[in-house]
Design a protein around this motif. Structure first.
Motif, PDB file in Angstrom:
ATOM      1  N   SER A  11       0.555  -1.147   0.084  1.00  0.00           N
ATOM      2  CA  SER A  11       0.150   0.086  -0.048  1.00  0.00           C
ATOM      3  C   SER A  11       0.850   1.393   0.023  1.00  0.00           C
ATOM      4  N   ALA A  12       1.953   1.169   0.681  1.00  0.00           N
ATOM      5  CA  ALA A  12       2.754   2.252   0.591  1.00  0.00           C
ATOM      6  C   ALA A  12       3.662   2.451  -0.574  1.00  0.00           C
ATOM      7  N   GLN A  13       3.912   1.186  -1.299  1.00  0.00           N
ATOM      8  CA  GLN A  13       4.687   1.476  -2.711  1.00  0.00           C
ATOM      9  C   GLN A  13       4.205   0.351  -3.391  1.00  0.00           C
ATOM     10  N   PRO A  14       3.145   0.722  -4.088  1.00  0.00           N
ATOM     11  CA  PRO A  14       2.461  -0.259  -5.110  1.00  0.00           C
ATOM     12  C   PRO A  14       3.604  -0.798  -6.007  1.00  0.00           C
TER      13      PRO A  14
END
Lengths: 267, 185
Positions: A11-14
């Protein structure tokens, strides 16, 4: 790593290519699906955030800077002039103030005026070229490649569908590309929004710019260009200019034909 | 006198080089910076002013940018500082998110357009601390490390905020979806 941490990190870095994450995802189709969902969501976000940039903004910025740069240079000259001027003032007992003021005026005025006019001329020379698109198109293309040089190091594949989703905004469609697409961005080419993509070829990563030709962003300069690292070719079309930039020695013509043959315009 | 001439021409050469560097910066980054500025202030005019002021400051201190690769975080830092100054100078009225008018010149279908406006509204509603890292990542393409540097946070905090930003957006959007479905029933 557990699923919770996996989800937090994706979610932070797809678009993370972290090996640990990739391997963890490979163990379960659900995890891979989560990555796909988050990447699709990210594309939606990117499109929503992609507000139109006012036309001619780059030119206005450069004109504004030129105007300030000239003013500031002249002001600095004036400031530099001032102390020198007072130091050579004649003693106060002189009574002929009017004559004194006028000689001072003449003495100070001449170099100041010269300095000012030289600076204005320099400023005009330096910045006017921008309005006339003095940048040759090839130079402009190479500068763009160098500024996003990291784009050549990406390895993650971007699907043709994703490419076409963006390309459709410009009214175009690509039937195929000669290699895996690893970089895809909307970029600004002298005020004209165009597509910047990189694909992998047998001769290393190649950059393609597809820029609608209505603003003649690549209007001036030779069709072929090169420096000591890259070479490129500009294909000027009715709808768009297609610029291909590859490492020196790559069979440019071959790739150029394939790319231009694969582009279709939807109107 | 000859030496003087030489130093003058050297000044001109330096000036021309500086100008070339500067022009490249403007061409490469103005669009992204404008979009970032737009989402900070949500006003096209203020966004343009911010970008103008940012590049003007960049021109004045271009010599301090030694590594071209650091240009993006450097410009972003200037722009964020300019934006903060704006609040020091004058407390602007926040435009009501509901009344936001976004002119989108792109031809998109009505469905896409509606969907986009819903997302835009939710992005605008995010708390600053979540919105800003998300903008830096999605609009500016900054890495976690770059975001940490620009916002002066540690990388873990940045990652947590990015995670929460997307989570909040997803939740808000699915709430919107349910409301829409409820309304159409």
């Amino acid at each position: 790593m557990d699923d919770l941490e996996f989800r937090r990190r994706i979610s932070a870095q797809p678009n993370s290519t972290d090996r640990e994450l990739v391997e963890f995802a490979e163990q379960h189709s659900e995890r891979q699906e989560f990555i796909n969902d988050m990447q699709a969501f990210d594309l939606e976000l990117a499109n929503a955030l992609d507000v139109p940039v006012p036309a001619g903004l780059a030119e206005r910025i450069l004109a504004n800077t030129a105007a300030h740069a000239q003013n500031e240079s002249v002001t600095t000259e004036q400031l530099n002039q001032a102390p020198a001027d007072t130091s050579v003032q004649t003693p106060p007992q002189r009574t002929d103030n009017v004559v004194e003021a006028s000689t001072r005026f003449k003495r100070a005025r001449l170099p100041l005026a010269m300095a000012a006019s030289v600076l204005v001329a320099v400023g005009a020379f330096l910045f006017s070229s921008e309005q006339n698109v003095a940048y040759a198109a090839g130079e402009h293309a190479l500068a763009h490649v160098y500024y996003e040089i990291n784009s050549l190091q990406k390895t993650e594949a971007i699907s043709l569908a994703t490419v076409n989703e963006k390309f459709a905004v410009l009214g175009g469609h690509l039937d195929e590309l000669p290699g895996k697409v690893t970089y895809l961005m909307f970029c600004d080419f002298k005020g004209q929004k165009g597509l910047h993509l990189v694909f992998e070829s047998d001769y290393g990563p190649m950059t393609v710019f597809i820029v609608p030709s209505k603003q003649q962003s690549f209007g001036i300069g030779d069709d072929d260009f090169q420096d000591d690292r890259f070479e490129g070719h500009i294909n000027r079309g009715a709808d768009a200019d297609t610029i291909l930039v590859a490492s020196l020695g790559a069979p440019l013509e071959n790739y150029n034909d394939r790319i231009n043959g694969a582009i279709r315009w939807l109107n | 006198m000859l030496g003087n001439e030489n130093s003058k021409s050297q000044v001109l050469v330096d000036m021309a080089e500086k100008k070339t560097r500067y022009e490249k910066l403007v061409h490469v980054y103005h669009s992204e910076l404008y979009r970032f500025a737009y989402w900070l202030c949500r006003d096209p005019n203020i966004a343009e002013d911010l970008v103008q002021e940012t590049f003007l400051r960049a021109w004045r201190s271009l010599d301090s940018l030694l590594d071209q690769k650091a240009a993006k975080p450097w410009l972003l830092t200037i722009l964020r500082r300019e934006n903060a100054r704006r609040f020091e100078r004058k407390q602007f009225d926040y435009s009501d998110v509901e009344n936001d008018t976004l002119v989108d010149e792109k031809s998109v279908t009505l469905d896409d357009e509606m969907e986009q406006t819903v997302i835009q509204r939710q992005i605008a509603k995010l708390p600053d601390e979540y919105r800003e890292p998300l903008l830096l990542q999605v609009v500016m393409g900054c890495s976690g490390e770059e975001i940490a540097e620009i916002l002066d946070l540690n990388k873990n905090t940045v990652m947590t905020r990015l995670y929460r930003a997307r989570n909040q957006l997803k939740e808000a959007l699915s709430r919107d979806d349910e409301q829409l479905k409820g309304a159409s029933n």
